[in-house]
Design an enzyme around this catalytic site. Sequence first.
Site, PDB file in Angstrom:
ATOM      1  N   GLY A 299      -1.781  -7.300  -2.668  1.00  0.00           N
ATOM      2  CA  GLY A 299      -2.694  -6.187  -2.932  1.00  0.00           C
ATOM      3  C   GLY A 299      -3.419  -6.469  -4.228  1.00  0.00           C
ATOM      4  CG  ASN A 300      -5.481  -4.354  -8.180  1.00  0.00           C
ATOM      5  OD1 ASN A 300      -4.832  -4.533  -9.199  1.00  0.00           O
ATOM      6  ND2 ASN A 300      -6.793  -4.304  -8.192  1.00  0.00           N
ATOM      7  CB  ALA A 301      -0.515  -6.372  -8.840  1.00  0.00           C
ATOM      8  N   GLY A 302      -1.149  -8.611  -6.759  1.00  0.00           N
ATOM      9  CA  GLY A 302      -0.800  -9.927  -6.223  1.00  0.00           C
ATOM     10  C   GLY A 302      -2.009 -10.849  -6.087  1.00  0.00           C
TER      11      GLY A 302
ATOM     12  N   GLY B 108       3.527  -9.915  -2.191  1.00  0.00           N
ATOM     13  CA  GLY B 108       2.548  -8.826  -2.239  1.00  0.00           C
ATOM     14  C   GLY B 108       1.175  -9.388  -2.518  1.00  0.00           C
TER      15      GLY B 108
ATOM     16  CE  LYS C 214       3.067   5.243  -9.781  1.00  0.00           C
ATOM     17  NZ  LYS C 214       2.986   4.024 -10.611  1.00  0.00           N
TER      18      LYS C 214
HETATM   19  N1  GLU Z   1      -0.175   2.426 -11.102  1.00  0.00           N
HETATM   20  C1  GLU Z   1      -0.185   1.589 -12.263  1.00  0.00           C
HETATM   21  C2  GLU Z   1       1.207   1.463 -12.844  1.00  0.00           C
HETATM   22  O1  GLU Z   1       2.180   1.600 -12.153  1.00  0.00           O
HETATM   23  C3  GLU Z   1      -1.229   2.012 -13.287  1.00  0.00           C
HETATM   24  C4  GLU Z   1      -1.085   3.380 -13.868  1.00  0.00           C
HETATM   25  C5  GLU Z   1      -2.271   3.809 -14.704  1.00  0.00           C
HETATM   26  O2  GLU Z   1      -3.198   3.048 -14.852  1.00  0.00           O
HETATM   27  O3  GLU Z   1      -2.221   4.942 -15.199  1.00  0.00           O
HETATM   28  O4  GLU Z   1       1.393   1.141 -14.002  1.00  0.00           O
END
Ligand code: GLU
Length: 406
Positions: free
Chosen positions: A216-219, A214, A103
């Site tokens: 954002g993208n996911a929400g 939330g 990360k």
């Molecule tokens: N940030 C996203 C996660 O937490 C996606 C990570 C990715 O696609 O490598 O799973």
Amino acid sequence: MNNPFENALAQLERATSLVSFDPDFLRVIRHPNRQVRVSIPVKMDDGRLEVFEGYRVQFNNARGPYKGGIRFHQDTDIEEVKALAFWMALKTAVVNIPMGGGKGGVTVDPKPFTDGEKERLSRGWMRAMAEVVGPQQDVPAPDVNTTPQIMAWMADEYGKITGDTSGAVITGKPLDAGGSEGRGTATAQGGFYVFESLRERLGLPEQCTVVIQGFGNAGQFAAKIWSDAGHKVIAVSDSRAAVVNPEGLDVAALIDHKASTRSVRDFAGAETIESIDVLYQECDLLIPAALENQIHEGNVEKIQAKVLLELANGPTTPEADDALFGRGIPVVPDILANAGGVTVSTFEWEQNVKGESWSEQDVFEKLKVIMDREAVAIADRAKELDTDLRRAAFVVALERLQEAMK
Ligand code: GLU
């Protein structure tokens, strides 16, 4: 606030007390392989030079190249990135894709930045990290506050430095810069497949009332996907406010409102309440899709949902997990529920490496097979071990990791 890495280790201990693992494996898996911290100088539009701190934690690569997003947030620090990297190593094992866990992040609030400032920060992150990432080494992606455009700047910078212009160094890119069909919606879509395959076992009705923390993208995509499927989205929040309408929100209009005003606040046809209060609405399904540590010892008794499904990483602390389990409220854990994002990221990487381009239908069919299979495997394991879904998901992931490390 709980240290997220301590939460992650507490989750590890809970799961490994149920099933026996090799003590040497358990000793190693608590530690990231490598932690990189860099300084990123950025020329701001007014001529000032600001220096930001950037991170990449490469937790484990026994199952494949490190994989995981990059977060731009004012509260991000190395402990948070370490926890997120650890969860990525487990997540890629849960969905059994050939990737490890890593990360990245930058401690910054990018919201007031102009596009030029964002571009210089993004290119600066990649310049500082180019020697530690790479298509067979470590493949970043988007996370909180990072977008396909940011991925494109980073991929371009990597290409300039190394000559590798395949795009396979980073995923979540725009379609015309080597991105994959379906990557934008993948996190929410994967969560929806998990929800559908477990809905009956979780005791949920065919049409659920849904609350999302939330936007954002996911929400946003979750709101769209669940409401398109006939469920009723009755409340959503962003960092500024929450809006509630027990009759159901008009999700398409709310997405437009958010795009034009930058918040869900004051959306017509809904009551605006405090952002945090979204969590306490009565509903069938609560989807935390914001940040970690949102549901904790201090507020867990106010939760009135029948089931939680975590699109955010780490939204529920271990203490809150226990309280919910005690009340018979299942939590579909992050490392399963939001793994659709990294799964389609891996499809993108594979397409870049092979020079292919898959249709949206292909992407979602492949994604559904994986999410259904692993959701059922984890629910079965939880039943067999007489435990919660998080402990079961950890056990499944740790067994795969242990096997790979041997
Ligand atoms: N940030 C996203 C996660 O937490 C996606 C990570 C990715 O696609 O490598 O799973």
